[in-house]
Design an enzyme around this catalytic site. Structure first.
Site, short mmCIF file in Angstrom:
data_model
loop_
_atom_site.label_atom_id
_atom_site.label_comp_id
_atom_site.label_asym_id
_atom_site.label_seq_id
_atom_site.Cartn_x
_atom_site.Cartn_y
_atom_site.Cartn_z
N GLU A 225 -22.87 32.71 -6.63
CA GLU A 225 -22.10 32.13 -5.50
C GLU A 225 -23.22 32.05 -4.37
O GLU A 225 -23.05 30.91 -3.64
CB GLU A 225 -21.04 33.24 -5.08
CG GLU A 225 -20.12 32.71 -3.89
CD GLU A 225 -19.34 33.89 -3.42
OE1 GLU A 225 -18.23 33.45 -2.64
OE2 GLU A 225 -19.48 35.10 -3.65
N HIS A 226 -23.78 33.04 -3.73
CA HIS A 226 -24.67 33.23 -2.65
C HIS A 226 -26.08 33.24 -3.50
O HIS A 226 -26.22 34.31 -4.05
CB HIS A 226 -24.40 34.16 -1.99
CG HIS A 226 -23.15 34.08 -1.13
ND1 HIS A 226 -21.98 34.92 -1.82
CD2 HIS A 226 -22.49 33.33 -0.36
CE1 HIS A 226 -20.73 34.62 -1.06
NE2 HIS A 226 -21.05 33.78 -0.07
N ASN B 35 -7.08 38.97 -3.76
CA ASN B 35 -7.27 39.83 -4.79
C ASN B 35 -6.77 39.14 -6.31
O ASN B 35 -6.53 38.08 -6.21
CB ASN B 35 -6.53 41.08 -4.60
CG ASN B 35 -5.06 41.17 -4.54
OD1 ASN B 35 -4.35 40.09 -4.96
ND2 ASN B 35 -4.44 41.87 -3.89
N HIS C 204 -0.71 -5.78 -21.44
CA HIS C 204 -1.88 -5.79 -20.62
C HIS C 204 -2.68 -7.20 -20.63
O HIS C 204 -2.94 -7.71 -19.48
CB HIS C 204 -3.07 -4.83 -20.96
CG HIS C 204 -2.53 -3.33 -20.70
ND1 HIS C 204 -1.51 -2.80 -21.15
CD2 HIS C 204 -3.26 -2.41 -19.90
CE1 HIS C 204 -1.56 -1.57 -20.54
NE2 HIS C 204 -2.45 -1.43 -19.65
N ASP D 81 -21.76 33.00 6.09
CA ASP D 81 -20.34 33.77 6.00
C ASP D 81 -19.85 33.49 7.37
O ASP D 81 -18.36 33.37 7.45
CB ASP D 81 -20.42 35.28 5.99
CG ASP D 81 -20.43 35.56 4.39
OD1 ASP D 81 -20.28 34.78 3.52
OD2 ASP D 81 -20.68 36.91 4.06
N SER E 264 -16.72 38.52 -5.17
CA SER E 264 -17.89 37.89 -4.23
C SER E 264 -19.39 38.55 -5.02
O SER E 264 -19.17 39.39 -5.58
CB SER E 264 -17.89 37.97 -3.02
OG SER E 264 -18.73 37.25 -2.38
N HIS F 63 -18.42 43.94 0.50
CA HIS F 63 -17.05 43.11 0.36
C HIS F 63 -15.91 43.92 -0.59
O HIS F 63 -14.58 43.83 -0.10
CB HIS F 63 -17.33 41.97 -0.30
CG HIS F 63 -17.66 40.71 0.64
ND1 HIS F 63 -16.61 40.09 1.32
CD2 HIS F 63 -18.73 39.95 0.64
CE1 HIS F 63 -17.09 39.28 2.08
NE2 HIS F 63 -18.34 39.12 1.58
N GLN G 57 -23.05 42.05 0.62
CA GLN G 57 -22.48 41.63 -0.57
C GLN G 57 -21.48 42.89 -0.91
O GLN G 57 -20.33 42.59 -1.12
CB GLN G 57 -23.21 40.90 -1.34
CG GLN G 57 -22.25 39.83 -2.15
CD GLN G 57 -21.63 38.88 -1.30
OE1 GLN G 57 -22.21 38.33 -0.45
NE2 GLN G 57 -20.41 38.52 -1.41
#
Length: 430
Positions: free
Chosen positions: A322-323, A209, A415, A356, A233, A258, A255
Site C-alpha cells: 500500500e505504502h 474495520n 444490428h 497521510d 494498512s 494504525h 504504520q
C-alpha cells in the site's frame, strides 16, 4: 519483529502473507443488520448506534449549531494545519482534471469523452481509537473538485453523542453537505439504501474495520459502487546501507500504530541496517503512547535481507505494498522499476506520514496486494466518463459496410439492418 535472511524464491509467497482478514464469515451477521436498516430506516440505525456504539441519539443528523460549537473547540494551530493540508490536496487533485479531445477515427466519424461527476457520494469516516479527520479531507476535497452535488458523511459519535470536533471542522473546510452520526454496518447500509434522514448515494468511500469492509462488499454486489477492496494498512521500506535506521524504524512504527492487524516490512540489502533497525524499533516502541497496538502489529512484521537490489525490487513488486518508502542512494532510478505499489515515498526526508496528511497525494490506497490491479483514490474515483460519437454521411459510407458484415457474421440481423436502412436512405438521396 521477524528477522529473515536471504529467503529462497520458493518461500516468498509464505513470507509476504498479510494478517488474514476473512470477512466472509461475517456476512450472515452483516446481512442481518443491512436488511433491518433497509426495512426500518432511521429507527434501525438509532437502535444499532445504541447497541454497537453505546450511545442513545435523538436523531442522526449533525446540526449547524453542533458544527459551530466544534469549530470553537479546535485549536487555531490545528485549524491552520488542516487548511494547509486541504490546500495541498486540492492543488494535487485539481491537476488531475480530465480534458477530453474530439477524435476523428475516420472522415465523418467523430468520437469523444466527457467527464461527469457522480452526483451523490457517501464518505465513511471511522471512529474508534483515533479520529481520522485527515480522511475527511482525502475524500471530500476531490469529491468537491469533481463536482459531486451531494457529499454525505457518516461517522460514529462518541458516547457523549457528539462527533469529534476536528472531524466536523475538516468536513466544513472540505465542503461536505450533510453529516450523520452513524458508524459501522448501519452507516454503510444507510448510505447504500437511504433512510428517512440519510440520502441514498451512488458510491461509498472510506476505510473501516472488518465489519465495515464486509458491509461494503455486500452492498456493492448489486446496489451501490464502492471505492476499492480494503484491508489492514501496511508499509514497506526498501533500503540500502545508506539508510538512517532511526528514520526507518520511525516509518515502520508509524504504520504499526494504525492497528493490531497492520503490517510493516523492511526489505534491505544490508545486514547491518537490519540489525540496527531492530534495535531502534525496540527503543522507539517503548516511548509510544499506542505501544500495545504497535507491539501486536509488529508480530506480523518482518525485517528481510536479500542478496541484491534486483532481488529487493522483485520482492517488492511481488508484495505490492500500500505504502512504499525507498530510502536508498539511487532512489529515483529504483522508483522507475516499481510497478506494484499504492503510493511511493522517495528519499530519506519523505516519510509515509507526509502522504497521510499534508503533501497533497491521497492516502486512501489499495491494500492486501490489490495494488497489482487497483489505484488509490483520485479525482477519477468521483467521476464517470461518458463517450459520445457523431457520424456524418461520409463516415457512415466508410464504416457502414464493415458494420453490416460484422453484424451478419455474429447473426445479429437487427444490428445489420440499423445500418442498412440508413445507407439505403443515403443512396436514395444521392
Amino acid at each position: 519483529m521477524i528477522l529473515i535472511s536471504n529467503p529462497d524464491k520458493s518461500q516468498w509467497q509464505e513470507i509476504l502473507k498479510r494478517p488474514v482478514m476473512n470477512t466472509e464469515n461475517l456476512f450472515d451477521t452483516v446481512r442481518s443488520v443491512i436488511d433491518r436498516v433497509k426495512a426500518e430506516g432511521d429507527r434501525a440505525v438509532l437502535d444499532y448506534e445504541e447497541k454497537f456504539d453505546k450511545v442513545v441519539l435523538a436523531s442522526l443528523a449533525v446540526l449547524e449549531e453542533e458544527q459551530q460549537e466544534a469549530e470553537n473547540l479546535v485549536s487555531e494551530d490545528l485549524k491552520a494545519a488542516i487548511r494547509l493540508a486541504k490546500q495541498n490536496i486540492e492543488t494535487f487533485h485539481a491537476a488531475q482534471r480530465f480534458e477530453g479531445k474530439k477524435v476523428q477515427t475516420q472522415p465523418g466519424v467523430t468520437c469523444w469523452q466527457k467527464a461527469v461527476a457522480i452526483e451523490k457520494v457517501g464518505l465513511y469516516i471511522p471512529g474508534g481509537t483515533a479520529p481520522l479527520f485527515s480522511t475527511v479531507l482525502m475524500l471530500a476535497v476531490p469529491a468537491r473538485i469533481a463536482g459531486c452535488k451531494e457529499i454525505v458523511l457518516c461517522t460514529p459519535p462518541g458516547r457523549d453523542g457528539k462527533v469529534h470536533p476536528a472531524v466536523l471542522f475538516a468536513a466544513k473546510v472540505a465542503g461536505v453537505n450533510r453529516i450523520f452520526k452513524a458508524g459501522g454496518i448501519q452507516a454503510i447500509a444507510a448510505m447504500a439504501y437511504g433512510t428517512e434522514s440519510v440520502p441514498k448515494v451512488y458510491k461509498i468511500f472510506g476505510p473501516g474495520n472488518q465489519y465495515v469492509t464486509a458491509a461494503k462488499q455486500l452492498v456493492s454486489l448489486r446496489d451501490v459502487a464502492i471505492d476499492m477492496p480494503a484491508g489492514p494498512s501496511e508499509v514497506e521500506v526498501l533500503a540500502d546501507e545508506t539508510a538512517n535506521p532511526v528514520f526507518v524504524a520511525a516509518d515502520l512504527l508509524s504504520q504499526a500504530e494504525h492497528g493490531v492487524d497492520s503490517q510493516a516490512i523492511l526489505i534491505t540489502t544490508s545486514v547491518e541496517l537490519q540489525q540496527a533497525v531492530k534495535v531502534e524499533v525496540e527503543r522507539q516502541l517503548a516511548l509510544l503512547p499506542r505501544k500495545e497496538i504497535a507491539e501486536k502489529s509488529l508480530a506480523n512484521s518482518k525485517l528481510i535481507v536479500v542478496d541484491s537490489m534486483k532481488e529487493a525490487i522483485e520482492l517488492t513488486n511481488a508484495y505490492a505494498p500500500e505504502h512504499l518508502i525507498i530510502e536508498t542512494k539511487d532512489y529515483l532510478s529504483l522508483a522507475e522499476r516499481i510497478v506494484n505499489a499504492g503510493s511511493v515515498f522517495l528519499g530519506s526526508l519523505t516519510p509515509e506520514s507526509a502522504g497521510d496528511y499534508a503533501s497533497g497525494t491521497n492516502h486512501t490506497l489499495p491494500t492486501n496486494g490489490y495494488a497489482k490491479a487497483y489505484s488509490g483514490v483520485s479525482l477519477d474515483s468521483f467521476i464517470r466518463k461518458i463517450t459520445f460519437q457523431e457520424i456524418k454521411p461520409e463516415g457512415l459510407n466508410i464504416i457502414g459496410p464493415a458494420i453490416e458484415l460484422m453484424a451478419a457474421n455474429e447473426q445479429l440481423d437487427a444490428h445489420k439492418n440499423a445500418v442498412s436502412v440508413r445507407l439505403g436512405q443515403l443512396e436514395n438521396e444521392n
